[in-house]
Design an enzyme around this catalytic site. Structure first.
Site, short mmCIF file in Angstrom:
data_model
loop_
_atom_site.label_atom_id
_atom_site.label_comp_id
_atom_site.label_asym_id
_atom_site.label_seq_id
_atom_site.Cartn_x
_atom_site.Cartn_y
_atom_site.Cartn_z
N ASP A 126 0.85 -1.20 0.00
CA ASP A 126 0.00 0.00 0.00
C ASP A 126 0.88 1.24 0.00
O ASP A 126 2.04 1.20 0.43
CB ASP A 126 -0.85 0.04 1.28
CG ASP A 126 -1.99 -0.98 1.27
OD1 ASP A 126 -2.20 -1.62 0.24
OD2 ASP A 126 -2.65 -1.11 2.31
N ARG A 176 -1.58 -0.84 -8.51
CA ARG A 176 -2.93 -0.39 -8.11
C ARG A 176 -2.93 1.13 -8.15
O ARG A 176 -2.03 1.78 -7.61
CB ARG A 176 -3.25 -0.86 -6.69
CG ARG A 176 -4.65 -0.46 -6.24
CD ARG A 176 -4.84 -0.60 -4.73
NE ARG A 176 -4.53 -1.91 -4.24
CZ ARG A 176 -4.12 -2.15 -2.98
NH1 ARG A 176 -3.97 -1.17 -2.12
NH2 ARG A 176 -3.84 -3.37 -2.59
P1 FDA Z 1 -14.73 9.06 -4.03
O1 FDA Z 1 -14.19 9.29 -2.66
O2 FDA Z 1 -15.15 10.25 -4.81
O3 FDA Z 1 -15.92 8.04 -3.92
C1 FDA Z 1 -16.78 7.75 -4.99
C2 FDA Z 1 -18.15 7.45 -4.43
O4 FDA Z 1 -18.08 6.24 -3.68
C3 FDA Z 1 -18.64 8.53 -3.46
O5 FDA Z 1 -19.41 9.50 -4.08
C4 FDA Z 1 -19.43 7.73 -2.45
O6 FDA Z 1 -20.77 7.62 -2.92
C5 FDA Z 1 -18.80 6.37 -2.46
N1 FDA Z 1 -17.90 6.15 -1.32
C6 FDA Z 1 -16.61 6.50 -1.26
N2 FDA Z 1 -16.08 6.13 -0.07
C7 FDA Z 1 -17.10 5.53 0.59
C8 FDA Z 1 -17.20 4.94 1.87
N3 FDA Z 1 -16.14 4.88 2.69
N4 FDA Z 1 -18.39 4.40 2.25
C9 FDA Z 1 -19.46 4.44 1.43
N5 FDA Z 1 -19.43 4.99 0.19
C10 FDA Z 1 -18.26 5.53 -0.19
N6 FDA Z 1 -5.42 5.04 -0.62
C11 FDA Z 1 -4.11 5.26 -0.38
O7 FDA Z 1 -3.70 6.40 -0.17
N7 FDA Z 1 -3.22 4.21 -0.39
C12 FDA Z 1 -3.61 2.93 -0.66
O8 FDA Z 1 -2.78 2.02 -0.67
C13 FDA Z 1 -5.00 2.70 -0.92
N8 FDA Z 1 -5.45 1.45 -1.23
C14 FDA Z 1 -6.76 1.29 -1.64
C15 FDA Z 1 -7.19 0.05 -2.11
C16 FDA Z 1 -8.47 -0.09 -2.63
C17 FDA Z 1 -8.91 -1.41 -3.17
C18 FDA Z 1 -9.35 1.04 -2.67
C19 FDA Z 1 -10.71 0.95 -3.27
C20 FDA Z 1 -8.93 2.25 -2.18
C21 FDA Z 1 -7.65 2.39 -1.64
N9 FDA Z 1 -7.22 3.61 -1.16
C22 FDA Z 1 -5.88 3.78 -0.88
C23 FDA Z 1 -8.20 4.71 -0.90
C24 FDA Z 1 -8.31 5.63 -2.12
O9 FDA Z 1 -7.15 6.39 -2.24
C25 FDA Z 1 -9.51 6.58 -1.96
O10 FDA Z 1 -9.35 7.35 -0.84
C26 FDA Z 1 -10.85 5.89 -1.88
O11 FDA Z 1 -10.94 4.83 -2.78
C27 FDA Z 1 -12.00 6.91 -2.18
O12 FDA Z 1 -11.86 7.45 -3.44
P2 FDA Z 1 -12.78 7.05 -4.70
O13 FDA Z 1 -11.89 6.96 -5.88
O14 FDA Z 1 -13.56 5.83 -4.36
O15 FDA Z 1 -13.67 8.31 -4.95
#
Ligand code: FDA
Length: 304
Positions: A126, A176
């Site tokens: 990560d 990733r």
């Molecule tokens: P965004 O935050 O805009 O979310 C899109 C939509 O999804 C939102 O509008 C909401 O509806 C929904 N949503 C988002 N979060 C939600 C929640 N917690 N509960 C319910 N609904 C929610 N970061 C990092 O810095 N280092 C890492 O190693 C990782 N590893 C990682 C692995 C995996 C598999 C994922 C999915 C994410 C990570 N992350 C991470 C976290 C990533 O950087 C990011 O913060 C989150 O995925 C949220 O961003 P989105 O791209 O989902 O967009």
């Protein structure tokens, strides 16, 4: 982090954010991994929540736990077997964000990666806050130089440096892409979410063109769709990428739809060996998505 989230008592954080954690033992987490695969056809990556390490004993416990996770993963049939995800800060009492040198972390990650390789279990490192990026990438590259090519990395398009980091990746490695969860200052990172996601699409295209395997990790349906359109247009095979989301984020229907299209999908499945170790991770999830408080409350009442 929002100062309010920082002061919410741990028991309330646990109450509101616990849907994001697969349990408080490896056995419970392995059970979740199997159910996800058998019942929902989703793959998993297993993560131990182990941050804020205070003693060498805790750091060693985390190494031992990851070795056991590797063994538990290897004991599962290949068509269920999860990958592992780890954080460099889990193995040191000298965290980089406090001016430390991450003593012990590199050796710990090598030990875990070597054991996982012997066992046929893939691993991802990560990406934490900006203080860790150099250390994490250097360790990752050193692993590939030693033949540990089952190890993948996470890159954060929010960071301005990521464009250069793309050029220094080991050939063909697994990457990733996530926007990044740590709030970084405007001097080094984007602060606008849509801009981060546009970059994520651009970097995904670059990585695929260069022969990397891409793990496109977001809950944003619109960007997943755009990513899929992009790969279809470029004639990229479905064996070259997967979509990843976090366990507990309600995306059941969308994920089922992806599977129907033949797209591989994986959930990041965190578990803890004690709730105190999970609190930091859960606070970040609450900070990122305060609406979770409402969602959990609603679910609670609708069950009655
Ligand atoms: P965004 O935050 O805009 O979310 C899109 C939509 O999804 C939102 O509008 C909401 O509806 C929904 N949503 C988002 N979060 C939600 C929640 N917690 N509960 C319910 N609904 C929610 N970061 C990092 O810095 N280092 C890492 O190693 C990782 N590893 C990682 C692995 C995996 C598999 C994922 C999915 C994410 C990570 N992350 C991470 C976290 C990533 O950087 C990011 O913060 C989150 O995925 C949220 O961003 P989105 O791209 O989902 O967009």
């Amino acid at each position: 982090m929002n100062p309010l989230i920082r002061v919410i008592p741990a028991f309330l954080v646990r109450f509101f954010a616990s849907p994001y954690v697969a349990g408080d033992s490896l056995a419970k987490a392995v059970d979740v991994v199997q159910k996800l695969r058998r019942e929902r056809h989703l793959w998993s990556t297993l993560d131990l929540l182990a941050e804020d390490i205070r003693t060498d004993e805790q750091a060693q416990q985390n190494v031992d736990a990851y070795l056991q996770m590797g063994d538990a993963a290897a004991a599962l049939p290949v068509d269920v077997r999860p990958t592992l995800s780890l954080k460099p800060s889990s193995y040191t009492t000298k965290p980089m964000q406090h001016g430390g040198d991450a003593a012990g972390s590199r050796e710990a990650m090598f030990a875990i990666a070597e054991r996982a390789k012997q066992k046929g279990v893939a691993l991802s490192i990560d990406m934490e806050s900006r203080h860790w990026t150099d250390f994490t990438l250097a360790t990752f590259r050193a692993m590939h130089e030693r033949g540990l090519d089952h190890v993948g990395i996470v890159l954060q398009p929010r960071m301005n440096r990521t464009e250069r980091d793309l050029d220094a990746l080991p050939k063909g490695c697994r990457v990733r892409l996530v926007i990044g969860i740590y709030r970084e200052p405007a001097e080094v990172a984007l602060t606008d979410k849509p801009a981060m996601k546009e970059r994520m699409l651009t970097y995904a295209e670059t990585l695929l063109k260069r022969g990397h395997y891409v793990e496109f990790a977001t809950h944003d349906d619109a960007y997943v769709r755009r990513f899929l359109e992009q790969v279809a247009k470029a004639g990229i095979g479905k064996d070259r990428f997967e979509i990843q989301m976090l366990y507990g984020v309600p995306r059941e229907r969308f994920l089922a739809d992806l599977l129907r299209q033949g797209v591989k999908a994986r959930l990041y499945v965190p578990f803890a060996l004690g709730w105190d170790m999970a609190i930091q991770y859960l606070r970040r999830r609450l900070d990122e998505y305060p609406a979770m408080v409402w969602l959990v409350t609603k679910n609670l009442f609708s069950r009655r």
